[in-house]
Design an enzyme around this catalytic site. Structure first.
Site, PDB file in Angstrom:
ATOM      1  N   LYS A  85       0.704  -1.289   0.111  1.00 28.36           N
ATOM      2  CA  LYS A  85       0.157  -0.092  -0.285  1.00 28.36           C
ATOM      3  C   LYS A  85       0.687   1.293   0.139  1.00 28.36           C
ATOM      4  O   LYS A  85       1.924   1.437   0.612  1.00 28.36           O
ATOM      5  CB  LYS A  85      -1.055  -0.293   1.577  1.00 28.36           C
ATOM      6  CG  LYS A  85      -1.802   0.430   1.448  1.00 28.36           C
ATOM      7  CD  LYS A  85      -2.840   0.625   1.950  1.00 28.36           C
ATOM      8  CE  LYS A  85      -3.981   1.691   3.110  1.00 28.36           C
ATOM      9  NZ  LYS A  85      -4.627   1.212   4.288  1.00 28.36           N
ATOM     10  N   SER A 160      -9.088   0.939   3.045  1.00 26.21           N
ATOM     11  CA  SER A 160      -9.119   1.966   1.924  1.00 26.21           C
ATOM     12  C   SER A 160      -7.573   1.295   1.134  1.00 26.21           C
ATOM     13  O   SER A 160      -7.271   1.816   0.362  1.00 26.21           O
ATOM     14  CB  SER A 160      -8.089   2.919   2.973  1.00 26.21           C
ATOM     15  OG  SER A 160      -7.656   2.799   3.890  1.00 26.21           O
ATOM     16  N   SER A 184      -9.578  -1.398   7.390  1.00 25.14           N
ATOM     17  CA  SER A 184      -9.070  -1.349   5.707  1.00 25.14           C
ATOM     18  C   SER A 184      -8.274  -2.146   5.194  1.00 25.14           C
ATOM     19  O   SER A 184      -7.610  -2.236   4.128  1.00 25.14           O
ATOM     20  CB  SER A 184      -8.359   0.364   5.632  1.00 25.14           C
ATOM     21  OG  SER A 184      -8.761   1.060   5.711  1.00 25.14           O
TER      22      SER A 184
HETATM   23  N1  GLN Z   1     -13.327   3.018   6.439  1.00 23.14           N
HETATM   24  C1  GLN Z   1     -12.402   3.770   8.307  1.00 23.14           C
HETATM   25  C2  GLN Z   1     -11.759   4.990   7.834  1.00 23.14           C
HETATM   26  O1  GLN Z   1     -12.242   5.649   7.354  1.00 23.14           O
HETATM   27  C3  GLN Z   1     -10.609   1.861   8.157  1.00 23.14           C
HETATM   28  C4  GLN Z   1      -9.701   3.039   7.168  1.00 23.14           C
HETATM   29  C5  GLN Z   1      -9.164   2.435   7.601  1.00 23.14           C
HETATM   30  O2  GLN Z   1      -8.865   1.771   7.825  1.00 23.14           O
HETATM   31  N2  GLN Z   1      -7.728   3.194   7.185  1.00 23.14           N
HETATM   32  O3  GLN Z   1     -11.590   5.529   8.628  1.00 23.14           O
END
Ligand code: GLN
Length: 487
Positions: A85, A160, A184
Site C-alpha cells: 500500500k 482503504s 482497511s
Molecule cells: N473506513 C475507515 C475510515 O475511513 C477505516 C479506514 C482504515 O482502516 N484506514 O476511517
C-alpha cells in the site's frame, strides 16, 4: 460489466512460487517479469497501483537468481512478488499515501515491514492505490482515482487498501501489505474475495507508515492462501527499536497455517452484529462460515457484545481526532507540496498548501477531529468516545471468557457501486460497524472469503481473537480454506 480475470485460479501461492524457484523450475526474474506484465494489464482495468517499481523488482529478482546459482540457502519468500500500500515508505519510488499533498514525496528510508519482507527475499512489484491517508472505505477518496473491483468494474474494490486487495484478487501478487485503522485490510479483502489479516496492535512495526490514527493503525496482510499470510507475518514480526509500541512476537504464523482441524475450538457468533442491519446475503454468509467452522470440528454458540453497535461512532471520533493531530505536519513548509508562494506571509502559504493538498474527505476528517478535541468540547466528544472504547474492549474481553474466537460479518454488504455513497458519507462510515471493533480493542482479526451474493460478488466473514492469539485466526482460516477445497 467487466471482470479482470477469474481471480486466484491460475495465480500461484507464495509458497509454490518459492518452491519452483528453489527447485530451478523457474527463475525469479521470469516470475517478476510475469508479475509486472500482469500488473500493467490489471492497472489498465482497475487502477490498483499508484506506482510500479520494475527496477527494484528486477534488481531483487536477480539477486535471488544469483543465490540460486551459487547454491546459497534461500530465505522463505525468495523471489515472491509482493505489493505494498502506498502509505508504507519505500525509498526509490514515491510514497504518496494516495494524497496529492505527498505527490512528490520520496522517502529516504524504508518502512520496517518493507525492509523485513524484502530481507526475506520478497520482490517489490509496486505501490498500491488507497483512499488518501487511508481515510475511506472504497478507494474513491484517492487523489489518484478510484480502484475498480476486479470482479465487476462498476463496483468499488473497497478501501482503504483497495489497490492491495484488487492486486491480490486479480492474481498479480500472492501477497500484498495494507494498513488497517478501522477495517482497511479486512473490508477490501471481503469486497474482493481474498483473505485480509490484521494482527494484534503492536505486532507489526508502524515505523514508516504514514500515520492516520496512531492508536488504531496497524499493518496487515492480504493474500489468497492462509499459508502465505503466515509466511509474510513470520518475515515481519518482532520488536522494532523504531516503534516503541511493538511487542516481541514469535514467528509461528506459518506453522499455525499447517493443515489441521478445529476440534475443541469455541466460536462465539456475535448476536448484535447479525440481522437487520445487514444485506440478507451477508447474514447467510456468516451462517455458512459458522457451519464450515462446525464441520472443521469447532463448537459454535451465540455471544453477546452489547455495545458492539456503538463502536463505530466512537471510532470516527477517535480516528478523526488523532488524524487532525497527525496531519498537522502537512503545512507546505517542512512537509508536503507547497503552493501559493505568491501569497503574503507564512500563514497564507500554509493555508493555500493545505487547501490544495487535502481532498474533501481529508478536510472533513480534520475538521471533525479538530472540533472533537477543541476546548469546551473535548470531554463531551473525545473523552466520551474514549470511555465507550474502553467499554467495547471490556465487553469483547468478557465474550472471550466463553469463546476462543468471535465470528461476525466483515461488512454489512458486498462491494457497492462506484459513486453510490457520494452524497452520503455517513452511510459509508456506518459500514465499518463490524471491523472497527478490533481496532478499538487492539485485537487481531481476519476476514475470510465466505461465498458470493446473488450478483456473484464476493462476501466475507470476520473472526476475532484475544490479543496476541493471532495464531488462532491463521489456524481457523487454514481450516476453512481446506474445508472449502474439500467441499
Ligand atoms: N473506513 C475507515 C475510515 O475511513 C477505516 C479506514 C482504515 O482502516 N484506514 O476511517
Amino acid at each position: 460489466m467487466l471482470a479482470v480475470m477469474p481471480a486466484g485460479t491460475r495465480a500461484l501461492s507464495a509458497h509454490e512460487i518459492h518452491r519452483r524457484i528453489a527447485a530451478g523450475e523457474v527463475t525469479a526474474r521470469g516470475v517478476a517479469e510475469a508479475a509486472l506484465a500482469e500488473a500493467e494489464r490489471v492497472q489498465a482495468r482497475s487502477n490498483a497501483f499508484v506506482t510500479l517499481t520494475p527496477d527494484a523488482a528486477l534488481h531483487a529478482a536477480d539477486a535471488v537468481d544469483e543465490a540460486v546459482r551459487a547454491g546459497d540457502p534461500l530465505p522463505p519468500l525468495a523471489g515472491v512478488p509482493y505489493a505494498a500500500k502506498d502509505n508504507l515508505a519505500r525509498g526509490g519510488a514515491p510514497t504518496t499515501a494516495g494524497a496529492r499533498v505527498l505527490r512528490d514525496f520520496e522517502s529516504p528510508y524504508q518502512a520496517t515491514v518493507i525492509a523485513r519482507l524484502e530481507a526475506a527475499g520478497a520482490v517489490p512489484i509496486g505501490k498500491t492505490n488507497l483512499d488518501a491517508f487511508g481515510m475511506g472505505s472504497s478507494t474513491e477518496a484517492s487523489d489518484f482515482g478510484p480502484v475498480l473491483n476486479p470482479w465487476n468494474d462498476q463496483r468499488v474494490a473497497g478501501g482503504s487498501s483497495g489497490g492491495s486487495a484488487a492486486a491480490v484478487a486479480a492474481g498479480v501478487v500472492p501477497i500484498a501489505l495494507g494498513t488497517d485503522t478501522g477495517g482497511s485490510v479486512r473490508q477490501p479483502a471481503s469486497f474482493c474475495g481474498v483473505l485480509g489479516f490484521k494482527p494484534t496492535y503492536g505486532t507489526l512495526s508502524r515505523y514508516g507508515v504514514v500515520a492516520y490514527a496512531s492508536s488504531l493503525d496497524q499493518v496487515g496482510v492480504l493474500a489468497r492462501d492462509p499459508r502465505d499470510v503466515g509466511l509474510a507475518m513470520d518475515a515481519m514480526v518482532g520488536r522494532d527499536p523504531f516503534d516503541a509500541t511493538t511487542v516481541p512476537v514469535e514467528a509461528t504464523f506459518a506453522a499455525a497455517a499447517e493443515p489441521g482441524d478445529l476440534r475443541g475450538v469455541r466460536v462465539g457468533l456475535i448476536r448484535e452484529l447479525l440481522g437487520e442491519g445487514n444485506d440478507p446475503g451477508v447474514n447467510d454468509a456468516t451462517h455458512r462460515t459458522a457451519a464450515a467452522l462446525r464441520a472443521a470440528g469447532a463448537e459454535v454458540h451465540e455471544a453477546d457484545v452489547p455495545s458492539a453497535r456503538a463502536g463505530v461512532s466512537c471510532y470516527y471520533l477517535i480516528a478523526c481526532a488523532e488524524a487532525s493531530s497527525n496531519l498537522a505536519r502537512y503545512d507546505g513548509m517542512l512537509t508536503g507540496v507547497r503552493v501559493g508562494e505568491e501569497h503574503e506571509g507564512q500563514e497564507a502559504v500554509m493555508t493555500a498548501s493545505r487547501s490544495d493538498g487535502f481532498n474533501l474527505e481529508v478536510r472533513r476528517r480534520i475538521l471533525m477531529g479538530t472540533f472533537a478535541l477543541s476546548a469546551g468540547h473535548v470531554d463531551a466528544w473525545y473523552g466520551r468516545a474514549s470511555r465507550v472504547r474502553r467499554k467495547v474492549a471490556d465487553e469483547l474481553a468478557a465474550a472471550f471468557a466463553g469463546a476462543d474466537l468471535l465470528l461476525s460479518p466483515t461488512v454489512p454488504s458486498a462491494a457497492f457501486a462506484l459513486g453510490q455513497h457520494d452524497q452520503d458519507p455517513l452511510a459509508m462510515y456506518l459500514a465499518d460497524v463490524d471491523t472497527c471493533l478490533a481496532n478499538l480493542a487492539g485485537l487481531p482479526a481476519v476476514s475470510v472469503p465466505a461465498g458470493r451474493d446473488e450478483h456473484g460478488m464476493p462476501l466475507g466473514a470476520q473472526l476475532l481473537a484475544p490479543a496476541l492469539q493471532d495464531g488462532r485466526l491463521v489456524r481457523a482460516a487454514a481450516a476453512l480454506a481446506d474445508g472449502a477445497q474439500a467441499g
